[in-house]
Enzyme design. Sequence first.
Site, short mmCIF file in Angstrom:
data_model
loop_
_atom_site.label_atom_id
_atom_site.label_comp_id
_atom_site.label_asym_id
_atom_site.label_seq_id
_atom_site.Cartn_x
_atom_site.Cartn_y
_atom_site.Cartn_z
CG ASN A 76 -4.42 -2.74 -0.75
OD1 ASN A 76 -4.77 -4.02 -0.66
ND2 ASN A 76 -3.62 -2.29 -0.41
CD GLU A 130 6.38 -9.86 0.83
OE1 GLU A 130 5.88 -9.73 -0.46
OE2 GLU A 130 5.97 -9.14 1.70
CE LYS A 179 -3.34 -6.87 -0.27
NZ LYS A 179 -3.22 -6.06 0.60
CG HIS A 188 1.21 -8.16 -0.92
ND1 HIS A 188 1.51 -7.15 0.10
CD2 HIS A 188 2.42 -8.68 -1.18
CE1 HIS A 188 2.88 -7.50 0.48
NE2 HIS A 188 3.44 -8.48 -0.36
NE ARG A 233 6.51 -0.65 -3.42
CZ ARG A 233 5.66 -1.03 -2.29
NH1 ARG A 233 5.28 -2.12 -1.96
NH2 ARG A 233 5.29 -0.17 -1.29
CE1 TYR A 289 0.39 -7.98 4.14
CE2 TYR A 289 -1.19 -9.67 4.35
CZ TYR A 289 -0.46 -8.80 3.78
OH TYR A 289 -0.93 -8.35 2.45
CB THR A 295 -0.74 1.19 0.74
OG1 THR A 295 0.67 0.77 0.56
CG2 THR A 295 -1.45 0.33 1.70
P1 CMP Z 1 -0.22 -4.58 1.53
O1 CMP Z 1 0.52 -3.91 0.45
O2 CMP Z 1 -0.75 -6.17 1.47
O3 CMP Z 1 0.61 -4.42 3.02
C1 CMP Z 1 -0.08 -4.43 4.07
C2 CMP Z 1 -1.49 -4.35 4.06
O4 CMP Z 1 -2.29 -4.01 5.26
C3 CMP Z 1 -2.00 -3.21 3.14
O5 CMP Z 1 -1.66 -3.78 1.87
C4 CMP Z 1 -3.34 -3.11 3.27
O6 CMP Z 1 -4.19 -4.00 2.58
C5 CMP Z 1 -3.50 -3.19 4.77
N1 CMP Z 1 -3.78 -2.15 5.45
C6 CMP Z 1 -4.80 -1.62 6.36
N2 CMP Z 1 -4.75 -0.65 7.09
C7 CMP Z 1 -3.66 -0.04 6.71
C8 CMP Z 1 -2.77 0.95 7.05
N3 CMP Z 1 -3.21 1.99 7.74
N4 CMP Z 1 -1.65 1.21 6.40
C9 CMP Z 1 -1.14 0.26 5.75
N5 CMP Z 1 -1.64 -0.91 5.23
C10 CMP Z 1 -2.89 -0.95 5.76
#
Ligand code: CMP
Length: 141
Positions: free
Chosen positions: A115, A129, A12, A118, A88, A52, A94
């Site tokens: 984070n 995706e 990211k 992805h 994963r 998304y 996450t």
């Molecule tokens: P990702 O695995 O890319 O999938 C959705 C993304 O939303 C997640 O990683 C985070 O970067 C972001 N995100 C922000 N807030 C939340 C939340 N409360 N729960 C899940 N994903 C979140």
Amino acid sequence: MTIMERTLAIVKPDGVSRGLIGEVIKRLEGSDFKIVAIKMLHLTKKQAEGFYDVHKGKPFFESLTDFMSSGPAVMMILEGENVIARYRELMGATHYKEAAEGTIRREFATDIEKNVVHGSDAPETAAFEMTYYFNNLEIVS
Ligand code: CMP
């Protein structure tokens, strides 16, 4: 049971701007995942919203799509046995505070949104995706 799979991985914008592309790729290759496609993209807000779409309506959607279109990201397709679940595991949960010791997110994430990486969460989402960013000519076999 072992299944040959493919999944989408993203470094990211926070990971790219902090110089973590190499760190992530080192871990992917060290886990015997084969990178079969790779590119860098600076997503528009619309492109991030499309990617998304499953999170549309959630409280973090606006902020997440702003963040994902804030700078370049690196998109990859990984191939390997059970790669969806194994990648994963390598990423960690996450929320980095819940991520296991030694995972990418535990070591490098700075908040739940930023984070670093992805990964697709299931075969159906992986299929969507991967085709969102790559066509067949861009994937080596
Ligand atoms: P990702 O695995 O890319 O999938 C959705 C993304 O939303 C997640 O990683 C985070 O970067 C972001 N995100 C922000 N807030 C939340 C939340 N409360 N729960 C899940 N994903 C979140």
